[in-house]
Design a protein around this motif. Structure first.
Motif, mmCIF file in Angstrom:
data_model
loop_
_atom_site.group_PDB
_atom_site.id
_atom_site.type_symbol
_atom_site.label_atom_id
_atom_site.label_comp_id
_atom_site.label_asym_id
_atom_site.label_seq_id
_atom_site.Cartn_x
_atom_site.Cartn_y
_atom_site.Cartn_z
ATOM 1 N N TRP A 160 0.614 -1.329 -0.067
ATOM 2 C CA TRP A 160 -0.013 -0.098 0.122
ATOM 3 C C TRP A 160 0.872 1.301 0.042
ATOM 4 O O TRP A 160 1.955 1.265 0.550
ATOM 5 C CB TRP A 160 -0.861 -0.079 1.223
ATOM 6 N N PRO A 161 0.419 2.292 -0.490
ATOM 7 C CA PRO A 161 1.258 3.609 -0.608
ATOM 8 C C PRO A 161 1.814 4.179 0.691
ATOM 9 O O PRO A 161 0.974 4.104 1.870
ATOM 10 C CB PRO A 161 0.266 4.888 -1.290
ATOM 11 N N TYR A 162 2.914 4.637 0.809
ATOM 12 C CA TYR A 162 3.551 5.051 1.882
ATOM 13 C C TYR A 162 4.753 5.819 1.647
ATOM 14 O O TYR A 162 5.211 6.043 0.322
ATOM 15 C CB TYR A 162 4.435 3.712 2.741
ATOM 16 N N VAL A 163 5.266 6.825 2.466
ATOM 17 C CA VAL A 163 6.508 7.351 2.460
ATOM 18 C C VAL A 163 7.379 7.049 3.601
ATOM 19 O O VAL A 163 7.025 7.094 4.933
ATOM 20 C CB VAL A 163 6.167 9.016 2.452
ATOM 21 N N VAL A 225 8.101 6.300 9.180
ATOM 22 C CA VAL A 225 7.332 5.779 7.907
ATOM 23 C C VAL A 225 5.910 6.281 8.038
ATOM 24 O O VAL A 225 5.224 6.216 9.104
ATOM 25 C CB VAL A 225 7.191 4.222 7.851
ATOM 26 N N VAL A 226 5.107 6.928 6.782
ATOM 27 C CA VAL A 226 3.900 7.405 7.079
ATOM 28 C C VAL A 226 3.121 6.595 5.955
ATOM 29 O O VAL A 226 3.485 6.257 5.009
ATOM 30 C CB VAL A 226 3.809 8.933 6.472
ATOM 31 N N GLU A 227 2.064 6.016 6.381
ATOM 32 C CA GLU A 227 1.420 4.925 5.432
ATOM 33 C C GLU A 227 0.034 5.546 5.449
ATOM 34 O O GLU A 227 -0.782 6.034 6.180
ATOM 35 C CB GLU A 227 1.017 3.598 5.907
ATOM 36 N N GLN A 228 -0.441 5.130 4.116
ATOM 37 C CA GLN A 228 -1.882 5.808 4.089
ATOM 38 C C GLN A 228 -2.579 4.480 4.481
ATOM 39 O O GLN A 228 -2.612 3.386 4.607
ATOM 40 C CB GLN A 228 -2.019 5.637 2.407
#
Length: 370
Positions: A160-163, A225-228
């Protein structure tokens, strides 16, 4: 000399999951077959001091008034030694070494940094001692939510999208990081990259909350980490047990499901360990056979993606759009009522059998490069 396999239960540690590790040690001690294994307790205090802990002390660990147990600061420190006959643990009393025990295999029951992240595993490798669980690389990758996702992506697993943002990027290129995060859809989960048990994780629903959430995550780890987030997703888990003789190199359990009772659907530290009504654990989960088989196959792929050994719990989110892997845990919660042992119990393996199986796997694994 004892004919029993000499096992060191290692627990406590310097991470935020110190108390949970102590509870795990009590559970494993209760379950382990004393006729097959000669058990020695080795605790690590919150300040990082090693100490031999009597088994009756470990057996008494429990939650009291909402507080988890901890390893007491020792009067005399424990030391590890490598001799002609293998590895030994002893207590240093002044200039003397006392209470010396030969150790055949280490069962490290630590969660989080300085225990689950490859650091302790590196010590075991250097000392030539066999140990339960993944090696140095797999442990390090399995602890770091960023590099874990990189490994998953390389293996073709659905991520899943993350930064991911290191301390350096947040300090010197924060605008670029925030721009990347702005492309994610809320809610977001801001996490310490190398943490566990949901400690330091913040769920946010709007951009104005982001700076405070990053600051909270960085209290536990400079890397973030930042996760949608997901809306309406099911949280499903599979236990994986290594077996070098099996065609796939491992076995997978029935699938379990976590049903969080909180309105925000966040399975946080309190819900995991202290709030009896925080979440329901369904094992096995109510799934059709096709979805269960797909999850088990993905769990086995995730196990190999990080080059794991021994045990892994693979966590997934399932939405109407598909299956997404969240993470693997190379030392999952391991009390008798934790999801990993529960899934194996539902698959036909008791908790004592599981403990013995993991120790036996460690004993048959060669020392060194493999």
């Amino acid at each position: 000399m004892s004919e029993r396999t000499r096992v060191a239960l290692i627990f406590g540690g310097q991470s935020s999951e110190h108390g949970i590790s102590c509870l795990t040690a009590a559970s494993v001690l209760k379950a382990i077959d004393k006729e097959r294994y000669d058990v020695h307790g080795v605790g690590i205090s919150r300040t990082g001091r090693w100490t031999q802990v009597p088994l009756d002390v470990i057996a008494g660990y429990r939650i009291v008034d909402g507080r988890a147990p901890e390893v007491a600061e020792p009067r005399h420190d424990a030391v590890w030694m490598v001799g002609e006959d293998g590895c030994e643990v002893a207590t240093r009393s002044g200039e003397k070494l006392v209470d010396i025990h030969r150790i055949d295999v280490a069962f490290a029951l630590l969660h989080g940094p300085f225990g689950e992240d490859g650091t302790l595993q590196g010590m075991f490798e250097m000392m030539g001692i066999r140990y339960v669980g993944s090696g140095v690389t797999a442990s390090a990758v399995g602890m770091d939510k960023h590099f874990m996702k990189v490994a998953f992506e390389a293996a073709g697993l659905p991520v899943w999208p993350y930064v991911a943002a290191s301390a350096h990027r947040l300090r010197h290129d924060r605008a670029a990081v925030l721009d990347e995060i702005s492309r994610l859809e809320y809610p977001l989960f801001v996490k310490p990259a190398r943490g566990g048990s949901s400690i330091g994780i913040v769920r946010i629903t709007e951009p104005g909350q982001l700076d405070d959430a990053i600051a909270e995550a960085q209290r536990w780890d400079p890397k973030v980490v930042v996760e949608q987030g997901f809306t309406g997703a099911r949280e499903l888990e599979v236990a994986v047990l290594g077996d070098p003789e099996a065609p796939e190199g491992c076995h997978t359990s029935v699938v379990g499901e976590i049903r969080v009772q909180a309105e925000d659907g966040f399975y946080d530290y309190e819900a995991k360990y202290f709030d009896e009504d925080g979440a329901a654990l369904d094992a096995p989960a109510n799934l059709d056979d096709d979805l269960a088989d797909r999850l088990r196959a993905l769990a086995a792929r995730a196990y190999h993606a990080v080059d794991a050994e021994g045990l892994v719990r693979a966590d997934f989110f399932v939405t109407d759009d598909g299956i997404w892997i969240n993470e693997v845990n190379t030392m999952p919660g391991f009390t008798e009522i934790s999801m990993y042992p529960t899934l194996w119990q539902e698959s036909g393996m008791t908790y004592p059998e599981l403990v013995g199986r993991l120790i036996d796997l460690a004993m048959t694994r060669p020392v060194g490069l493999r």
